[in-house]
Design a protein around this motif. Structure first.
Motif, PDB file in Angstrom:
ATOM      1  N   ALA A   1       0.829  -1.201   0.000  1.00 42.89           N
ATOM      2  CA  ALA A   1       0.000   0.000   0.000  1.00 42.89           C
ATOM      3  C   ALA A   1       0.871   1.263   0.000  1.00 42.89           C
ATOM      4  N   ILE A   2       1.972   1.247   0.736  1.00 44.03           N
ATOM      5  CA  ILE A   2       2.872   2.394   0.742  1.00 44.03           C
ATOM      6  C   ILE A   2       3.516   2.591  -0.619  1.00 44.03           C
ATOM      7  N   GLU A   3       3.883   1.492  -1.247  1.00 46.84           N
ATOM      8  CA  GLU A   3       4.470   1.602  -2.590  1.00 46.84           C
ATOM      9  C   GLU A   3       3.450   2.189  -3.575  1.00 46.84           C
ATOM     10  N   ARG A   4       2.187   1.759  -3.465  1.00 43.40           N
ATOM     11  CA  ARG A   4       1.148   2.315  -4.331  1.00 43.40           C
ATOM     12  C   ARG A   4       0.963   3.801  -4.060  1.00 43.40           C
ATOM     13  N   PHE A   5       0.984   4.160  -2.775  1.00 45.31           N
ATOM     14  CA  PHE A   5       0.829   5.566  -2.415  1.00 45.31           C
ATOM     15  C   PHE A   5       1.943   6.406  -3.029  1.00 45.31           C
ATOM     16  N   ALA A   6       3.165   5.898  -2.994  1.00 52.02           N
ATOM     17  CA  ALA A   6       4.302   6.657  -3.520  1.00 52.02           C
ATOM     18  C   ALA A   6       4.154   6.940  -5.011  1.00 52.02           C
ATOM     19  N   GLU A   7       3.355   6.132  -5.684  1.00 46.09           N
ATOM     20  CA  GLU A   7       3.181   6.308  -7.131  1.00 46.09           C
ATOM     21  C   GLU A   7       1.983   7.194  -7.482  1.00 46.09           C
ATOM     22  N   VAL A   8       1.174   7.552  -6.476  1.00 48.19           N
ATOM     23  CA  VAL A   8      -0.006   8.377  -6.745  1.00 48.19           C
ATOM     24  C   VAL A   8       0.441   9.798  -7.092  1.00 48.19           C
ATOM     25  N   ASP A   9      -0.134  10.375  -8.139  1.00 51.77           N
ATOM     26  CA  ASP A   9       0.274  11.735  -8.511  1.00 51.77           C
ATOM     27  C   ASP A   9      -0.306  12.745  -7.516  1.00 51.77           C
ATOM     28  N   ARG A  10       0.353  13.911  -7.451  1.00 50.71           N
ATOM     29  CA  ARG A  10       0.026  14.908  -6.439  1.00 50.71           C
ATOM     30  C   ARG A  10      -1.415  15.407  -6.574  1.00 50.71           C
ATOM     31  N   GLU A  11      -1.890  15.560  -7.771  1.00 51.50           N
ATOM     32  CA  GLU A  11      -3.245  16.078  -7.977  1.00 51.50           C
ATOM     33  C   GLU A  11      -4.279  15.138  -7.375  1.00 51.50           C
ATOM     34  N   ALA A  12      -4.116  13.825  -7.603  1.00 56.15           N
ATOM     35  CA  ALA A  12      -5.049  12.838  -7.039  1.00 56.15           C
ATOM     36  C   ALA A  12      -4.973  12.835  -5.517  1.00 56.15           C
ATOM     37  N   CYS A  13      -3.760  13.005  -5.001  1.00 55.80           N
ATOM     38  CA  CYS A  13      -3.575  13.045  -3.552  1.00 55.80           C
ATOM     39  C   CYS A  13      -4.299  14.252  -2.951  1.00 55.80           C
ATOM     40  N   GLU A  14      -4.199  15.392  -3.621  1.00 52.59           N
ATOM     41  CA  GLU A  14      -4.882  16.601  -3.149  1.00 52.59           C
ATOM     42  C   GLU A  14      -6.396  16.390  -3.104  1.00 52.59           C
ATOM     43  N   VAL A  15      -6.934  15.719  -4.095  1.00 48.75           N
ATOM     44  CA  VAL A  15      -8.374  15.461  -4.148  1.00 48.75           C
ATOM     45  C   VAL A  15      -8.801  14.615  -2.947  1.00 48.75           C
ATOM     46  N   THR A  16      -8.006  13.595  -2.623  1.00 52.11           N
ATOM     47  CA  THR A  16      -8.352  12.688  -1.524  1.00 52.11           C
ATOM     48  C   THR A  16      -8.320  13.411  -0.176  1.00 52.11           C
ATOM     49  N   VAL A  17      -7.240  14.149   0.082  1.00 47.79           N
ATOM     50  CA  VAL A  17      -7.151  14.800   1.395  1.00 47.79           C
ATOM     51  C   VAL A  17      -8.180  15.928   1.523  1.00 47.79           C
ATOM     52  N   SER A  18      -8.518  16.594   0.435  1.00 51.15           N
ATOM     53  CA  SER A  18      -9.542  17.637   0.486  1.00 51.15           C
ATOM     54  C   SER A  18     -10.901  17.031   0.822  1.00 51.15           C
ATOM     55  N   ALA A  19     -11.197  15.876   0.217  1.00 48.29           N
ATOM     56  CA  ALA A  19     -12.465  15.207   0.519  1.00 48.29           C
ATOM     57  C   ALA A  19     -12.520  14.767   1.972  1.00 48.29           C
ATOM     58  N   ALA A  20     -11.380  14.292   2.512  1.00 45.86           N
ATOM     59  CA  ALA A  20     -11.343  13.847   3.900  1.00 45.86           C
ATOM     60  C   ALA A  20     -11.556  15.023   4.848  1.00 45.86           C
ATOM     61  N   ARG A  21     -10.934  16.147   4.556  1.00 48.36           N
ATOM     62  CA  ARG A  21     -11.107  17.330   5.403  1.00 48.36           C
ATOM     63  C   ARG A  21     -12.565  17.804   5.369  1.00 48.36           C
ATOM     64  N   ARG A  22     -13.185  17.801   4.188  1.00 46.76           N
ATOM     65  CA  ARG A  22     -14.586  18.231   4.104  1.00 46.76           C
ATOM     66  C   ARG A  22     -15.484  17.300   4.909  1.00 46.76           C
ATOM     67  N   LEU A  23     -15.177  16.006   4.889  1.00 43.70           N
ATOM     68  CA  LEU A  23     -15.960  15.046   5.660  1.00 43.70           C
ATOM     69  C   LEU A  23     -15.884  15.369   7.156  1.00 43.70           C
ATOM     70  N   VAL A  24     -14.686  15.650   7.635  1.00 40.12           N
ATOM     71  CA  VAL A  24     -14.511  15.966   9.050  1.00 40.12           C
ATOM     72  C   VAL A  24     -15.256  17.250   9.405  1.00 40.12           C
ATOM     73  N   GLU A  25     -15.147  18.261   8.563  1.00 40.72           N
ATOM     74  CA  GLU A  25     -15.816  19.532   8.837  1.00 40.72           C
ATOM     75  C   GLU A  25     -17.328  19.370   8.920  1.00 40.72           C
ATOM     76  N   ALA A  26     -17.877  18.500   8.085  1.00 45.10           N
ATOM     77  CA  ALA A  26     -19.333  18.354   8.019  1.00 45.10           C
ATOM     78  C   ALA A  26     -19.883  17.436   9.115  1.00 45.10           C
ATOM     79  N   GLU A  27     -19.107  16.414   9.513  1.00 42.15           N
ATOM     80  CA  GLU A  27     -19.671  15.374  10.374  1.00 42.15           C
ATOM     81  C   GLU A  27     -18.971  15.193  11.718  1.00 42.15           C
ATOM     82  N   TYR A  28     -17.708  15.562  11.826  1.00 38.04           N
ATOM     83  CA  TYR A  28     -16.938  15.126  12.992  1.00 38.04           C
ATOM     84  C   TYR A  28     -16.279  16.257  13.775  1.00 38.04           C
ATOM     85  N   ASP A  29     -16.715  17.479  13.588  1.00 37.34           N
ATOM     86  CA  ASP A  29     -16.280  18.569  14.457  1.00 37.34           C
ATOM     87  C   ASP A  29     -16.945  18.348  15.823  1.00 37.34           C
TER      88      ASP A  29
END
Length: 797
Positions: A748-776
């Motif tokens: 899984a770490i090796e796969r992560f290392a190959e993920v491009d930065r744009e896709a990574c930004e999309v994932t972490v942005s979605a995770a932050r929005r989830l926390v803001e909406a449901e888990y504050d």
């Protein structure tokens, strides 16, 4: 009308905010009304037990019958007798109230027969001004006896009980026509006002009127340099502020040398020392913003002075009075009480002066109503109705939480849940946390958030001896919590403190099941709630193995009793409630899902691109930095072992491990790329959350939900997790995190290392929005309050 403002003068004589308040009010009454006003003062020493008794007696005997109205605002001035008496309270003697740290009861060895007789008389007699003369006479009679000097310590439990009696007698509703306070924070303090009386929060203006706005050149703050003002937070926050904006600090005090040493390496920080009053408006006028971060301030005139100067104020969520005037994001910022959060807001203002100017203008508008005219009108109003909006000081419902560990500072997941959930519930409830702590903890009582008090009661010597003896036979497992189910009586101070807190409680809460019997003993008539962080039996089966396995029946008995006897049970996930029913059968309790959350205000968000810039600027190695956080619980230990086993297959990764999960591994030989940091301070934690490339959550077992996942999401760290690690959360693989198989961490770490930065930004942005909406935590607490209200529990709004 002839008015007397009656005040105590301290010894040695000093002029401060209280004196400026009374002079300002007197000046307004003289110049702008038809009334005359005198300030009537008595020298009021309070350096010892007997000086304080003398001062209370002197005010009780003061004749003010020549006046039509009397206004008092501070102990012991409200002892005066007058038929038209208004209390405009600044504070009681805080060292015997909310900041008191000593014993709550007079120790047995100091309780001679006459002392016990007096204590019993006070306990059985409602405080009444007509009994004050008898009380003082009985106290003075003790001076003639051969009693230990320790009895007359100041501060101490004996003088504390006497002063509480005297204040309550003086402040009784039959004696006082109207109650006001300098802030809502003061009005809401425990034991400051009689139950059920209306209290008007009445902000008063500074004594000067010549505040103005010019430039925006530096950060400026001013106050007495002592610990309660927390200048160290601001100084440390400057480490997180880019650029050359200076910080100017005006004032002197006992903490001055320590603060100067703390700031020694930052040439942007200047200490101005004593500043003449006439110079203060100019210093405010040319400030960019005013950071003001005291702990539980009554009011905080600096906030008003800054806003009158059109400057935004940066304060903290536990500052007390300043939070009544600062509207977060509108006329300033309210942040978590940590340097990184404060620094982030100061940086924002330094980088955007248009924002600072806009907030400053909003601040000036926000304090336009704070005038002597409004103060005088409210205090002098003769009708029963109060002209200004009043806060009715009805007694807020009180909750008492019995816990086997302190919640502050919130380092572990369990501590974070107790602290953050309850600090938001304390918006409408008074909450005591009574924590049974390790034997090396100092006993304390601290206000850790507005409305939230924590009592730390260390194990008694006998309790510690029992734990040490059992520990010789039980290797490698924490046992303090489990054994509390049967051993709570071994610490009598804990029983006494819990009983005292329970006296006024509307509900008792067993945080974890192990103190359920302590609650039943100390508060048999109070409703009992059970807060289940986990299914403890499932969790402890991973921890209490080998020689510790005989303790498992205690876990099962405690959890069964809590589940079957509680009136309410609230757990992190519905699956835990279902598991309780499977293990222990049906319960009569109302059931609530109260999920784990995250304190977003303490968690600055750093997207992957910004992380890389921070790492490059710091010159950190090019290796991937992975983070794992956990406390010493079986599932976390299991997950860390999985990471260690995979370390050889990921040599390009440095794994940083934070938390007490490190403890079982400290003496083991580990791979070179595994770094055990143990428990760390908030600054180190936030630095790692801001710079790590990826967070690991390879959980295989456990119950509840993983708080670490929410912290990772909030901070903007890409997460690799098993599907089990995301249990109970709305997070979806490939949308919010990278999924790994139980035996596939390296892949899984090796796969992560190959993920491009744009896709990574999309994932972490979605995770932050989830926390803001449901888990504050703020959102979670509000939903819980709505459920309590809907099911009949009184929730004041």
């Amino acid at each position: 009308m002839k008015i007397a403002i009656v005040i105590p003068h301290p010894v040695p004589l000093a002029l401060g905010g209280a004196e400026n308040l009374w002079w300002g009010l007197q000046k307004h009454l003289h110049e702008n009304t038809e009334h005359s006003c005198d300030i009537v003062s008595l020298i009021s020493p309070e350096g010892s037990f007997w000086e304080l008794i003398d001062s209370y007696e002197a005010f009780a005997e003061l004749d003010l019958s020549a006046y039509d109205l009397v206004i008092s605002g501070k102990y012991p001035a409200w002892m005066v007798e007058h038929p038209n008496h208004v209390v405009y309270l600044l504070h009681r003697l805080r060292g015997l109230y909310d900041t008191y740290r000593g014993d709550l009861r007079v120790p047995e060895h100091l309780g001679s027969k006459p002392v016990r007789s007096l204590l019993d008389w006070m306990a059985e007699t409602d405080p009444d001004i007509e009994r004050v003369t008898e009380l003082i006479a009985r106290v003075r009679a003790l001076r003639e006896r051969d009693l230990p000097e320790e009895l007359f310590a100041f501060p101490g439990p004996f003088i504390r009980q006497i002063v509480h009696y005297l204040d309550d007698a003086a402040m009784a509703p039959k004696r006082i026509r109207r109650y006001a306070a300098n802030a809502a924070n003061t009005a809401g303090r425990d034991h400051y006002f009689p139950d059920g009386v209306p209290v008007l929060p009445l902000h008063h203006p500074p004594h000067r009127t010549d505040y103005y706005c010019e430039d925006a050149r530096y950060f400026f703050t001013s106050s007495r340099l002592d610990g309660a003002k927390r200048f160290d937070l601001i100084i440390e926050a400057m480490r997180h502020v880019d650029g050359d904006t200076e910080l100017l600090i005006a004032g002197t005090g006992p903490d001055e040398e320590r603060l100067k040493a703390l700031a020694a390496n930052d040439k942007r920080i200047r200490f101005l020392g004593y500043v003449a009053d006439d110079e203060m408006p100019g210093l405010y006028a040319n400030a960019l913003a005013v950071p003001f971060t005291p702990y539980d301030e009554d009011y905080g005139l600096i906030t008003v002075e800054a806003m009158l100067s059109s400057k935004p104020v940066v304060t903290t969520s536990d500052a007390g009075g300043p939070c009544e005037l600062v509207r977060d994001g509108e006329n300033g910022f309210i942040t978590a009480p940590d340097p990184a959060s404060i620094g982030a807001r100061l940086s924002m203002l330094a980088a955007d002066q248009k924002l600072a100017k806009r907030m400053g203008a909003a601040g000036r508008d926000a304090v336009a109503h704070i005038t002597w005219e409004n103060v005088a009108e409210a205090l002098l109003e003769q009708d029963d109705a109060i002209a200004a909006p009043a806060v009715v000081q009805r007694r807020r419902p009180k909750l008492t939480i019995a816990n086997t560990f302190p919640a502050d500072p919130p380092r572990s997941g369990g501590q974070a849940r107790v602290f953050h959930l309850n600090r938001h519930l304390a918006r409408v409830f008074d909450i005591d946390i009574v924590a049974l702590c390790s034997g090396d903890t100092a006993p304390s009582r601290r206000l850790i958030a507005p409305g939230l008090v924590e009592y730390c009661v260390p194990h008694s010597e006998r309790h510690v001896e029992n734990l040490l003896e059992l520990g010789r036979h039980v290797e490698g497992a924490p046992i303090d919590d489990v054994t509390a189910f049967e051993w709570w009586r071994l610490t009598p101070d804990y029983v006494q403190t819990l009983e005292s807190s329970a006296f006024a409680a509307d509900a008792m809460i067993a945080c974890h099941p192990y103190l359920v019997r302590a609650i039943r003993h100390t508060a048999p008539t109070r409703p009992m709630w059970y807060e289940a962080h986990n299914v403890e039996l499932t969790l402890k089966q991973k921890i209490l193995t080998g020689s510790a396995a005989p303790l498992l029946p205690l876990v099962e008995s405690a959890e069964r009793e809590a589940w079957l006897t509680a009136e309410r049970v609230y757990a992190c996930a519905d699956r835990d409630l279902e598991e309780f029913a499977r293990l222990y059968g049906p319960t009569r309790a109302r059931q609530h899902q109260v999920p784990n959350g995250v304190a977003l205000e303490t968690m600055p968000y750093f997207a992957p691109a910004k992380r890389k810039r921070l790492r490059d600027a710091a010159g950190l190695p090019s290796k991937v930095v992975a983070l794992f956080v956990g406390s010493w619980h079986g599932p976390n230990v299991e997950a860390l072992q999985l990471i260690i086993d995979a370390a050889a297959d990921i040599p390009f990764v440095d794994v940083m491990v934070m938390g007490s999960v490190c403890m079982p591994f400290m003496k083991r030989e580990l791979p070179a790329n595994i770094h055990l940091l143990g428990a760390v301070d908030d600054q180190t934690r936030n630095a790692l959350l801001a710079s790590a490339d990826v967070a690991l959550n390879p959980m295989l077992s456990g119950s509840g939900t993983n708080l670490k996942m929410l912290d990772y999401f909030a901070a903007g760290i890409p997460v690799i997790s098993t599907r089990f690690g995301a249990r109970g959360l709305l997070a979806q693989p490939d949308t919010h995190y990278v999924e790994m198989q139980p035996d596939g961490l390296a892949q899984a770490i090796e796969r992560f290392a190959e993920v491009d930065r744009e896709a990574c930004e999309v994932t972490v942005s979605a995770a932050r929005r989830l926390v803001e909406a449901e888990y504050d935590w703020k959102i979670i607490a509000e939903r819980f309050l709505q459920e309590l209200e809907a099911t009949g529990f009184p929730v004041p709004r």
